[in-house]
Motif scaffolding. Sequence first.
Motif, PDB file in Angstrom:
ATOM      1  N   ALA A  38      -7.185  29.898  -2.122  1.00 37.01           N
ATOM      2  CA  ALA A  38      -7.552  30.415  -0.804  1.00 37.01           C
ATOM      3  C   ALA A  38      -8.275  31.754  -0.928  1.00 37.01           C
ATOM      4  O   ALA A  38      -9.244  32.007  -0.202  1.00 37.01           O
ATOM      5  CB  ALA A  38      -6.314  30.557   0.080  1.00 37.01           C
ATOM      6  N   LYS A  84      -9.526  28.030   8.299  1.00 30.79           N
ATOM      7  CA  LYS A  84      -9.141  29.192   7.507  1.00 30.79           C
ATOM      8  C   LYS A  84      -9.070  28.821   6.026  1.00 30.79           C
ATOM      9  O   LYS A  84      -8.797  27.669   5.676  1.00 30.79           O
ATOM     10  CB  LYS A  84      -7.786  29.732   7.974  1.00 30.79           C
ATOM     11  CG  LYS A  84      -7.766  30.120   9.436  1.00 30.79           C
ATOM     12  CD  LYS A  84      -8.752  31.230   9.724  1.00 30.79           C
ATOM     13  CE  LYS A  84      -8.753  31.609  11.183  1.00 30.79           C
ATOM     14  NZ  LYS A  84     -10.062  31.911  11.671  1.00 30.79           N
ATOM     15  N   PRO A  85      -9.301  29.790   5.145  1.00 27.38           N
ATOM     16  CA  PRO A  85      -9.282  29.509   3.703  1.00 27.38           C
ATOM     17  C   PRO A  85      -7.971  28.896   3.204  1.00 27.38           C
ATOM     18  O   PRO A  85      -7.988  28.040   2.314  1.00 27.38           O
ATOM     19  CB  PRO A  85      -9.516  30.878   3.069  1.00 27.38           C
ATOM     20  CG  PRO A  85     -10.274  31.637   4.090  1.00 27.38           C
ATOM     21  CD  PRO A  85      -9.750  31.160   5.410  1.00 27.38           C
ATOM     22  N   THR A  86      -6.847  29.290   3.780  1.00 31.14           N
ATOM     23  CA  THR A  86      -5.571  28.712   3.342  1.00 31.14           C
ATOM     24  C   THR A  86      -5.480  27.234   3.683  1.00 31.14           C
ATOM     25  O   THR A  86      -4.951  26.441   2.896  1.00 31.14           O
ATOM     26  CB  THR A  86      -4.378  29.453   3.976  1.00 31.14           C
ATOM     27  OG1 THR A  86      -4.574  29.530   5.390  1.00 31.14           O
ATOM     28  CG2 THR A  86      -4.236  30.842   3.413  1.00 31.14           C
ATOM     29  N   ALA A  89      -7.766  25.397   1.230  1.00 28.81           N
ATOM     30  CA  ALA A  89      -7.160  25.348  -0.099  1.00 28.81           C
ATOM     31  C   ALA A  89      -6.004  24.350  -0.155  1.00 28.81           C
ATOM     32  O   ALA A  89      -5.872  23.599  -1.131  1.00 28.81           O
ATOM     33  CB  ALA A  89      -6.668  26.741  -0.508  1.00 28.81           C
TER      34      ALA A  89
END
Length: 109
Positions: A38, A84-86, A89
């Motif tokens: 992330a 969102k990056p999380t 990921a």
Amino acid sequence: MDYKKTNAPLNTVTRDMIKLSEDTGNVYETVCIIAKRANQIAVQMKHELEKKLQEFASMTDTLEEVSENREQIEISRYYEKLPKPTLIAATEYEEGKVVYRLPSKNNLE
């Protein structure tokens, strides 16, 4: 990477961490792997956003003369609407797209 084409959800998703950590055998290692990925995605997205915004930046603006640039606002809105990056990921990890190496205990000694 085209983040718009990812099938990551836009909202938070509840995940079964025990099932998700079957590969590593450790929930904390799994969370660490997802967190590191992330961070990589977030840095890449930030770099892309800054690069696109620089195209529209004018060097003559001062603090008093900052004008709203329509293109910059649209680009910023586009990036705000992305997952969102999380979430990206975690989805990549579930799909097996994340490659990771865990240091063995023998190498640490």
